[in-house]
Design an enzyme around this catalytic site. Sequence first.
Site, PDB file in Angstrom:
ATOM      1  N   LYS A 160       4.724  -2.563   7.865  1.00 16.79           N
ATOM      2  CA  LYS A 160       5.166  -2.783   6.479  1.00 16.79           C
ATOM      3  C   LYS A 160       4.066  -2.352   5.509  1.00 16.79           C
ATOM      4  CE  LYS A 160       3.907  -7.655   6.867  1.00 16.79           C
ATOM      5  NZ  LYS A 160       3.412  -8.549   5.856  1.00 16.79           N
ATOM      6  N   TYR A 192     -17.028   1.231 -19.797  1.00 20.20           N
ATOM      7  CA  TYR A 192     -16.285   0.390 -20.748  1.00 20.20           C
ATOM      8  C   TYR A 192     -16.947  -0.983 -20.867  1.00 20.20           C
ATOM      9  CZ  TYR A 192     -12.384   3.689 -20.481  1.00 20.20           C
ATOM     10  OH  TYR A 192     -11.605   4.795 -20.545  1.00 20.20           O
TER      11      TYR A 192
END
Length: 359
Positions: A34, A252
Amino acid sequence: MLHRSWAEIDSKRLLENSKNIFNYVKKDILAVVKADAYGHGSVVVSKIFENLDYVKKLCVATSEEGKELREEGITKDILVLGGLLKEELDQFLEYRLQPVISDFSQLELIPDEFSIPIHLKFDTGMNRLGFNISELEKVLYLIKKKKIKIEGLMSHFPSADVDEELTESQIKKFKKIVDTFSKNSISPKYIHIQNSAGLIYECSYCNSVRIGISLYGEKPMEKFPISVKTVMSVKSKLISIKSLKKGDKVSYGGTFTADKNMKIGIVAFGYADGLPRNLSNKGYFIINNKRAKILGNVTMDMTIVDLSDIQNVNIGDDVLIIGKNGSEEISFNDLANLCETIPYEIMCRISKRVKRIIL
Ligand SMILES: Cc1ncc(COP(=O)(O)O)c(C=O)c1O
């Protein structure tokens, strides 16, 4: 190679891990693929498992994931761990997907004499999916009435790596369930509760194991007794090199300030590639067999690292994000520890933009 960032998937290791696990447990493997095989690429991984006799099924979370495998030509049994919703029933039929049924709402959706054999899930202590033991009689009554073929009985361990008492109690509870089915003349082909961490427990009446992370080479705990090796390594490129003066801020928010003149590098790997942003100012990459510390905030497509102590480094050089290079290594587990999460999450987060290269 035209990829700025890529993940190398070592298919030999995947094969070796599965062999080592099979030789140790000597039970059928239901391989969990999965979430794009925990980020490794579910189609590629399933194609490798497709040819292995001891891998009996591929386990996905949703029928959509199962459909994708079928469309890529996978013919092995596919078990959908997340069960089914009403609108998904046709998809199960069309792509021959086996649902795990874990509550009465799902059981009601299954038509009488359903053509696909199902697995029933019981909750023995996780409190996520699964019938309660108190519902056992009603489950038995309904499956007989509906004439549904039961191919598997399953449960799940939430804490096999940390809670022995709970895990042992689950093994006992699950046995009672299996025994009750048997008394009702129902002996499904697959009985499975063990995940990777659960492999260290003895479950004599279980004949299959449902495992993911260990196949991909990550030990679920230190004392894991089976030899497994990491299948995926993640790499990127250095795209710029520049100098910082003492006092300059980086990235940033300016969360890093140089306390001396420095050499820095810009690496083409950011949070959109799957690098957790909370590695800002604490993680590192490996360049030229040396650790290059992450400086300032990780950005969407790039991360800035300290190259001050790394010699002979040039724009275009490879950068190791996860993996081993000479004596230096950064593992999924190391990254998970730095981010206070688990290796599963780091693996699944490596994004689509990172090209998977099969070795
Ligand atoms: C229901 C179920 N079974 C098995 C597994 C495989 O667990 P592991 O990767 O720890 O082996 C998972 C993983 O999330 C799961 O959700």
